[in-house]
Design an enzyme around this catalytic site. Structure first.
Site, mmCIF file in Angstrom:
data_model
loop_
_atom_site.group_PDB
_atom_site.id
_atom_site.type_symbol
_atom_site.label_atom_id
_atom_site.label_comp_id
_atom_site.label_asym_id
_atom_site.label_seq_id
_atom_site.Cartn_x
_atom_site.Cartn_y
_atom_site.Cartn_z
ATOM 1 N N ASP A 1 6.748 -7.261 5.460
ATOM 2 C CA ASP A 1 7.378 -6.829 6.101
ATOM 3 C C ASP A 1 8.482 -7.731 6.682
ATOM 4 O O ASP A 1 10.240 -7.350 6.245
ATOM 5 C CB ASP A 1 7.399 -5.864 7.445
ATOM 6 C CG ASP A 1 6.379 -7.138 7.902
ATOM 7 O OD1 ASP A 1 5.769 -8.175 7.701
ATOM 8 O OD2 ASP A 1 6.239 -6.988 9.259
ATOM 9 N N THR B 1 0.971 -0.857 0.398
ATOM 10 C CA THR B 1 -0.117 0.250 -0.165
ATOM 11 C C THR B 1 1.118 1.132 -0.133
ATOM 12 O O THR B 1 0.339 2.469 -0.516
ATOM 13 C CB THR B 1 -1.023 -0.147 1.053
ATOM 14 O OG1 THR B 1 -1.659 -1.467 1.577
ATOM 15 C CG2 THR B 1 -1.941 1.321 1.231
ATOM 16 N N THR B 2 1.949 1.001 0.924
ATOM 17 C CA THR B 2 2.744 2.440 0.382
ATOM 18 C C THR B 2 3.425 2.821 -0.185
ATOM 19 O O THR B 2 3.854 3.684 -0.786
ATOM 20 C CB THR B 2 3.899 2.256 1.422
ATOM 21 O OG1 THR B 2 3.418 1.825 2.990
ATOM 22 C CG2 THR B 2 4.780 2.932 1.694
#
Length: 135
Positions: free
Chosen positions: A60, A36-37
């Protein structure tokens, strides 16, 4: 350089604005981000961002894998120290990995700006300061 971006949900606008402000400098580097980032950075800057999965579903871990393979040169991780959600990427695991592999990590805008301005001057590209016979 390979620059990684992660932002907790309530820091997405901050990272978008940061990348927009430093678009010219960032355009000279390879950008990586959790899903999303990365999408949000691409939308506001029109820069190419290599996207991992969203942080909450393994992005992550992909980020950490890239650090462990010595494929990440810098990490910018804007997180909320007061209200972290269990679904947010793990700041402690990523910062620990960056420390273990000597990867600079910025967790606030002041440090991130210092890093990016250092990139613009060439001060932070350690690869330029090592002779080829040292590898």
């Amino acid at each position: 350089m390979n620059i990684g971006f992660i932002a907790h949900n309530n820091k997405k606008t901050l990272i978008e604005n940061f990348c927009l402000a430093y678009k010219y400098i960032l355009s000279k580097h390879q950008l990586y981000a959790t899903g999303t980032t990365g999408r949000k950075i691409e939308e506001v800057t029109n820069l190419k961002v290599y996207k991992f999965l969203p942080g909450s579903v393994g992005g992550d871990k992909q980020f950490i894998d890239m650090i462990e393979r010595n494929c990440m040169d810098m990490v910018i991780f804007f997180y909320n120290p007061i209200m972290a959600s269990p679904n947010d990427p793990d700041i402690f695991a990523i910062s620990k990995c960056c420390d273990q592999y000597n990867i600079p990590i910025a967790t606030n805008i002041a440090t991130a700006e210092s890093f990016v301005l250092g990139l613009a001057r060439g001060d932070l590209d350690w690869r330029l300061n090592i002779r080829s016979d040292e590898f």
